[in-house]
Design a protein around this motif. Structure first.
Motif, PDB file in Angstrom:
ATOM      1  N   SER B 198       0.846  -1.192   0.000  1.00 23.33           N
ATOM      2  CA  SER B 198       0.000   0.000   0.000  1.00 23.33           C
ATOM      3  C   SER B 198       0.878   1.238   0.000  1.00 23.33           C
ATOM      4  O   SER B 198       1.926   1.268   0.627  1.00 23.33           O
ATOM      5  N   GLY B 199       0.471   2.246  -0.735  1.00 22.91           N
ATOM      6  CA  GLY B 199       1.259   3.454  -0.831  1.00 22.91           C
ATOM      7  C   GLY B 199       2.273   3.427  -1.965  1.00 22.91           C
ATOM      8  O   GLY B 199       3.004   4.376  -2.163  1.00 22.91           O
ATOM      9  N   PHE B 200       2.302   2.340  -2.717  1.00 20.81           N
ATOM     10  CA  PHE B 200       3.306   2.219  -3.776  1.00 20.81           C
ATOM     11  C   PHE B 200       3.071   3.217  -4.881  1.00 20.81           C
ATOM     12  O   PHE B 200       4.009   3.847  -5.380  1.00 20.81           O
ATOM     13  N   TYR B 201       1.800   3.391  -5.277  1.00 20.04           N
ATOM     14  CA  TYR B 201       1.547   4.272  -6.424  1.00 20.04           C
ATOM     15  C   TYR B 201       1.974   5.693  -6.128  1.00 20.04           C
ATOM     16  O   TYR B 201       2.623   6.346  -6.944  1.00 20.04           O
ATOM     17  N   GLN B 202       1.616   6.182  -4.928  1.00 23.51           N
ATOM     18  CA  GLN B 202       1.951   7.565  -4.636  1.00 23.51           C
ATOM     19  C   GLN B 202       3.454   7.757  -4.509  1.00 23.51           C
ATOM     20  O   GLN B 202       4.020   8.728  -5.002  1.00 23.51           O
ATOM     21  N   GLU B 203       4.114   6.811  -3.869  1.00 21.27           N
ATOM     22  CA  GLU B 203       5.568   6.935  -3.735  1.00 21.27           C
ATOM     23  C   GLU B 203       6.254   6.880  -5.077  1.00 21.27           C
ATOM     24  O   GLU B 203       7.227   7.600  -5.324  1.00 21.27           O
ATOM     25  N   THR B 204       5.743   6.012  -5.970  1.00 22.59           N
ATOM     26  CA  THR B 204       6.380   5.937  -7.277  1.00 22.59           C
ATOM     27  C   THR B 204       6.191   7.227  -8.043  1.00 22.59           C
ATOM     28  O   THR B 204       7.113   7.700  -8.708  1.00 22.59           O
ATOM     29  N   ASP B 206       5.906  10.225  -6.804  1.00 27.35           N
ATOM     30  CA  ASP B 206       6.839  11.222  -6.263  1.00 27.35           C
ATOM     31  C   ASP B 206       8.254  10.951  -6.724  1.00 27.35           C
ATOM     32  O   ASP B 206       9.004  11.855  -7.112  1.00 27.35           O
ATOM     33  N   ALA B 207       8.640   9.672  -6.686  1.00 25.35           N
ATOM     34  CA  ALA B 207      10.009   9.341  -7.063  1.00 25.35           C
ATOM     35  C   ALA B 207      10.265   9.667  -8.531  1.00 25.35           C
ATOM     36  O   ALA B 207      11.344  10.148  -8.882  1.00 25.35           O
ATOM     37  N   MET B 208       9.276   9.425  -9.396  1.00 21.32           N
ATOM     38  CA  MET B 208       9.509   9.716 -10.807  1.00 21.32           C
ATOM     39  C   MET B 208       9.588  11.212 -11.050  1.00 21.32           C
ATOM     40  O   MET B 208      10.345  11.678 -11.915  1.00 21.32           O
ATOM     41  N   GLU B 209       8.841  12.011 -10.273  1.00 30.44           N
ATOM     42  CA  GLU B 209       8.990  13.469 -10.406  1.00 30.44           C
ATOM     43  C   GLU B 209      10.406  13.876 -10.060  1.00 30.44           C
ATOM     44  O   GLU B 209      11.035  14.692 -10.745  1.00 30.44           O
ATOM     45  N   LYS B 210      10.929  13.265  -8.980  1.00 32.10           N
ATOM     46  CA  LYS B 210      12.282  13.631  -8.573  1.00 32.10           C
ATOM     47  C   LYS B 210      13.290  13.162  -9.621  1.00 32.10           C
ATOM     48  O   LYS B 210      14.319  13.796  -9.839  1.00 32.10           O
ATOM     49  N   VAL B 211      13.010  12.014 -10.272  1.00 31.03           N
ATOM     50  CA  VAL B 211      13.929  11.545 -11.311  1.00 31.03           C
ATOM     51  C   VAL B 211      13.965  12.528 -12.458  1.00 31.03           C
ATOM     52  O   VAL B 211      15.024  12.853 -12.989  1.00 31.03           O
ATOM     53  N   LEU B 212      12.798  13.045 -12.853  1.00 33.52           N
ATOM     54  CA  LEU B 212      12.793  14.009 -13.958  1.00 33.52           C
ATOM     55  C   LEU B 212      13.564  15.270 -13.577  1.00 33.52           C
ATOM     56  O   LEU B 212      14.315  15.819 -14.378  1.00 33.52           O
ATOM     57  N   GLU B 213      13.409  15.700 -12.306  1.00 33.40           N
ATOM     58  CA  GLU B 213      14.201  16.870 -11.873  1.00 33.40           C
ATOM     59  C   GLU B 213      15.685  16.570 -11.906  1.00 33.40           C
ATOM     60  O   GLU B 213      16.501  17.407 -12.292  1.00 33.40           O
ATOM     61  N   ALA B 214      16.031  15.350 -11.477  1.00 35.48           N
ATOM     62  CA  ALA B 214      17.453  15.010 -11.420  1.00 35.48           C
ATOM     63  C   ALA B 214      18.050  14.965 -12.817  1.00 35.48           C
ATOM     64  O   ALA B 214      19.209  15.350 -13.009  1.00 35.48           O
ATOM     65  N   VAL B 215      17.253  14.529 -13.800  1.00 24.76           N
ATOM     66  CA  VAL B 215      17.768  14.490 -15.166  1.00 24.76           C
ATOM     67  C   VAL B 215      18.050  15.903 -15.652  1.00 24.76           C
ATOM     68  O   VAL B 215      19.079  16.184 -16.269  1.00 24.76           O
ATOM     69  N   GLU B 216      17.146  16.842 -15.320  1.00 19.11           N
ATOM     70  CA  GLU B 216      17.391  18.235 -15.708  1.00 19.11           C
ATOM     71  C   GLU B 216      18.660  18.757 -15.065  1.00 19.11           C
ATOM     72  O   GLU B 216      19.474  19.446 -15.687  1.00 19.11           O
ATOM     73  N   ARG B 217      18.833  18.392 -13.782  1.00 21.29           N
ATOM     74  CA  ARG B 217      19.987  18.914 -13.065  1.00 21.29           C
ATOM     75  C   ARG B 217      21.283  18.360 -13.622  1.00 21.29           C
ATOM     76  O   ARG B 217      22.270  19.059 -13.767  1.00 21.29           O
ATOM     77  N   MET B 218      21.271  17.048 -13.971  1.00 25.25           N
ATOM     78  CA  MET B 218      22.466  16.456 -14.546  1.00 25.25           C
ATOM     79  C   MET B 218      22.791  17.110 -15.879  1.00 25.25           C
ATOM     80  O   MET B 218      23.950  17.345 -16.210  1.00 25.25           O
TER      81      MET B 218
END
Lengths: 161, 398, 326
Positions: B198-204, B206-218
């Motif tokens: 339970s809670g997997f969808y929301q955490e995923t 959030d994590a994918m949003e952070k991944v997209l930000e990290a790609v921009e930063r890299m």
């Protein structure tokens, strides 16, 4: 291919990112991604594979776990005992008693096959991970130690709808 | 003296030549098994003339663990636990082709929900592997910060994988016929279905949003830097013909201009239901290889976000007998590992385990291009080129 | 006539200043780096980790002194001393207030540039005498780099000397006070940037750390050094960083002077102002170190010979024309 459209010359953007990172680390308002290990412990998922716990009452020394282990790190010895008959005049039943059930955690691959094939619910996963030793021989956990891990087995948590 | 003058064989002055260069010998430099930049224990015996390399000979085998022999004495579920240690950076993506090969031999198909979950975990493994590449490549070029930022972003993905499967690097979640259905086979644990927590969808999300930000930063921190561009553009160009001749695969092939992705050809994972782009490069130099992997991270994040929104429900594993015996036959299945094309060839004689298992790993074919590519390059360029090929020694000598 | 006790006291103060500067810049480099990488850095050593350089120094003292077998012993053992001596000599001339200076030479700038080029010899012999192919490559790369970047360093300072009409460092600061603006704004802006780039290359810091290419030649010419000898190289690098930033702030940013503060108290606020300016320049150097990859050897030489030297010659030309005209 996409073209970069930098607003400043490239290296200045990089330096700006690092400067902002520094302010983020120093400010008390942003969350700290680090866990200061000996003083704070990380919260692990309940399904994480830390150590295996044994419920002695349920084990019947069927040897399925020892046979299926890819590393052959489970050592089981048992003998059969005769129990008194349940009804007067009945047959004596034999029951398997465990003498020795050792798991050698220096060899264990943490794959989970033993937990999965046990047909009597005797083995459980727990997320405990702090059991390292100075001596390699102490990594062989015997029956009593495996029994103590039973207290740390987490409750079954809910699933996604 | 007279004979020489009268013989008519006097060399003309214009034919005489004087050499004004100093005769030097090439130095044999052993970029040895222990080195910070070879991703593991790869040994290159290089003959170096000053800073220019004249020839390179790779010596492999320092990490051979004997997978193919180990597989001959083990059963299919046991081999599944061993196989995700081949390319240890992306754990889940190594199990998939093996399980697909056995399912092809047994002629069963996994249910829809299992296929979707497998796809999500494979794409997460791809993102994790490319994060390691980004951080480690910047470290070899000299920038010392991006590896820390990449590892921090990677931790979130590993936490997600751990909450579903129980292991971060070695998930061991695939079973023949689907994914792991229950926590055990006993009377109480059989009800403990190992579905998404339970809670997997929301955490995923959030994590994918952070991944997209990290790609921009890299992209800004590493790719926008002029020194990085100077170090990687025009260095180590692999032409289309060279790539196809040597059998390189994966992002290296796509960076040389060939639009070939095995994800469009697999039928046991539902990639055709989602929209994603396949990035290609133009020149085939180190910069293009870096850029292709960066864009792949972004596309994987988009695939995961689409897959979560359209997850079907259903069982997690088709009915298989308890003791699995695979019928006689041979099968070969290949998929797109993050590092390239990975394939498993199984010859089964109907026993509990395979008769012969042959593993085709991407890194082994990718580094066969090194002796050809590195002739005449400078020593710092060797490090840049080796880093951009993104190999792992567990993949090379399995 | 100078008597011995004054020399001893001055030498002691300069030594203390040098070591403290090195320690403080180590803290700036390591802690600043860890904050930029979103982690706390050394935490458990002292008060929130800020005393860790002392722990490092003690750690290096108690290490074993390893000298490999095929090494040229005399050269190997004395190479660190060259580097250290050339850095110490720089601390004597820099003024922290108009009267507090080790010794105010009339040829201050000339002395500085001459002494700082001695470290090339130390680095080259360190790389050559270790019996190791990687160290040899590091040493040779270092020789090429250090010689190439001497010239922009010298030529950028010549512009300042022309504008200030004196070579003594106190005189240069007095000229900036007289003009009201530091030299970085009033005409020597390009020379300031060239000086900072050349100083980074002289110290062999990223982006110019090919000789100590950390991921290729594991530590370059420093590979075979361990224990106290490595400590000497390490401290010499940070002392060099400190003094180069101090020299840059003296020559280009106005040294110990800060406008609107009373002149009688300059002996008290002079050191504070100078150290603050040094810190700001040091912080920029730290930011550059942790965000740039390293240059390749031929790109390095390209930058020095084809870009920096013509620019600095142009700067001298413009400065002398302006000096004659106005």
């Amino acid at each position: 291919m996409k073209n970069f459209r930098p607003k400043l010359p490239g290296f200045l953007t990089g330096m700006k990112i690092l400067l902002f990172n520094m302010f983020k680390t120093l400010s008390p308002f942003s969350p700290n991604p680090n866990v200061n290990y000996p003083f704070e412990k990380e919260i692990v998922a309940p399904r994480a594979r830390g150590v295996i716990a044994l419920d002695q009452e349920a084990c019947t020394s069927c040897m399925l776990c020892a046979r299926q282990c890819p590393d052959w790190c489970i050592y089981i010895e048992g003998h059969k005992e005769l129990q008194p008959p349940t009804k007067p005049g009945g047959r004596q039943r034999s029951r398997a008693v465990l003498d020795r059930f050792d798991i050698d955690y220096a060899l264990c691959m943490y794959c989970g096959i033993c937990v999965e094939v046990c047909p009597f619910d005797a083995l459980f996963w727990t997320p405990e991970y702090e059991y390292s030793e100075y001596n390699m021989g102490d990594m062989l956990h015997d029956k009593t130690r495996l029994d103590q891990w039973l207290k740390t087995v987490p409750e079954v948590e809910g699933l996604e709808s | 003296m007279d004979e020489i003058l009268n013989s008519g064989n006097i060399p003309y002055v214009s034919e005489a030549s004087v050499s004004v260069e100093i005769e030097t010998e090439d130095m044999t430099l052993n970029i040895g098994p222990q080195h910070p930049s070879t991703h593991g224990v790869l040994r290159l015996v290089a003959k170096v003339d000053g800073e220019k390399i004249s020839s390179v000979e790779p010596v492999l085998g320092y990490m051979h663990r004997g997978y193919e022999k180990l597989a001959e004495v083990r059963t299919y579920p046991q081999i599944t636990t061993l196989v995700n240690r081949i390319d240890w950076v992306s754990g889940f993506a190594n199990e998939i082709p093996f399980i697909a090969a056995t399912e092809k031999l047994m002629e069963i198909e996994a249910p829809e929900r299992a296929k979707h979950i497998r796809l999500i975990l494979t794409e997460m493994a791809r993102i994790a592997s490319h994060f390691v590449f980004n951080g480690a490549y910047a470290l070899e070029i000299g920038a010392l910060t991006p590896i820390f930022l990449a590892m921090e972003d990677r931790e979130r993905i590993l936490d997600l994988i751990e909450s579903v499967t129980g292991g971060r690097f070695h998930p061991n979640f695939n079973r023949i016929g689907g994914i792991k259905p229950a926590a055990g086979s006993g009377p109480t644990t059989k009800k403990n279905v190992q579905d998404l927590p339970s809670g997997f969808y929301q955490e995923t999300r959030d994590a994918m949003e952070k991944v997209l930000e990290a790609v921009e930063r890299m992209e800004d921190l590493v790719g926008g830097n002029e020194v990085f561009k100077m170090r990687t553009k025009g260095v180590g160009i692999i032409s289309k013909e060279l790539a196809e001749e040597y059998g390189v695969s994966g992002p290296i092939l796509r960076a040389s201009g060939v639009k070939f992705d095995l994800r469009t050809q697999t039928d046991f994972l539902p990639y055709d239901k989602f929209e994603y782009e396949i990035p290609t490069g133009e020149n085939g130099d180190c910069y293009d290889r870096w850029y292709v992997r960066l864009v792949e991270m972004r596309e994987s994040a988009k695939i995961i976000l689409q897959a979560i929104d359209s997850m079907p429900s259903g069982p997690l594993q088709t009915k298989v007998p308890k003791v699995i015996k695979v019928p006689k036959g041979q099968s070969y299945v290949r998929t797109e590992n993050p590092k390239g094309e990975m394939g498993y060839y199984i010859i089964s004689e109907g026993g509990l385990g395979p008769y012969r298992l042959k593993i085709r790993t991407p890194s082994f074919s990718n580094i066969s291009i090194l002796p050809v590519l590195l002739e005449g390059q400078l020593l710092p360029d060797l490090i840049a080129i080796m880093g951009s090929l993104d190999f792992v020694l567990g993949d090379v000598d399995r | 006539m100078i008597d011995g006790s004054e020399i001893l006291v001055k030498a002691g103060i300069v030594l203390a200043f040098a070591l403290n500067g090195a320690v403080i810049f180590t803290i700036l480099d390591v802690k600043g780096a860890s904050w930029m990488q979103r982690r706390p850095g050394p935490l458990h050593v002292g008060l929130r980790g800020f005393i860790f350089p002392l722990a490092e120094i003690i750690k290096f003292f108690q290490k074993e002194d390893i000298t490999p077998k095929n090494v040229d012993t005399a050269v190997f053992k004395w190479a660190p001393a060259y580097v250290l001596a050339s850095v110490f000599g720089l601390f004597v001339v820099v003024p922290i207030s108009p009267t507090l200076v080790g010794s105010d030479l009339d040829l201050g700038v000339f002395y500085l540039l001459a002494i700082s080029s001695l470290s090339t010899l130390g680095v080259l012999t360190a790389g050559w005498s270790s019996a190791n192919k990687y160290s040899l490559m590091g040493g040779i790369r270092a020789a090429g780099q250090l010689i190439a970047y001497e010239l922009p360093l010298i030529l950028s300072v010549v512009g300042v000397v022309i504008q200030a009409e004196t070579m003594s460092l106190v005189g240069i600061v007095e000229k900036q006070i007289e003009w009201g603006l530091p030299f970085a704004i009033s005409g020597q802006g390009i020379a300031f940037i060239i000086f900072m780039i050349a100083a980074t290359a002289e110290m062999m810091r990223v982006p110019f750390d090919m000789p100590i290419g950390e991921s290729e030649l594991v530590s370059g010419f420093l590979t075979e050094y361990s224990g106290v000898r490595f400590l000497i190289f390490y401290i010499a690098e940070y002392m060099n960083m400190f003094i180069m930033c101090a020299i840059a702030s003296t020559l280009f940013l106005g040294g110990y002077h800060f406008p609107l503060l009373p002149v009688e108290w300059v002996n008290f606020y002079g050191p504070v102002v100078l150290i603050t300016k040094t810190f700001l320049l040091g912080f920029i150097l730290v930011l550059v170190r942790w965000s740039f990859p390293r240059f390749r050897e031929d790109q390095l030489q390209n930058l020095a010979w084809k870009i920096l030297i013509p620019l600095s010659l142009l700067n001298i030309l413009i400065t002398s024309i302006m000096k004659v005209v106005f």
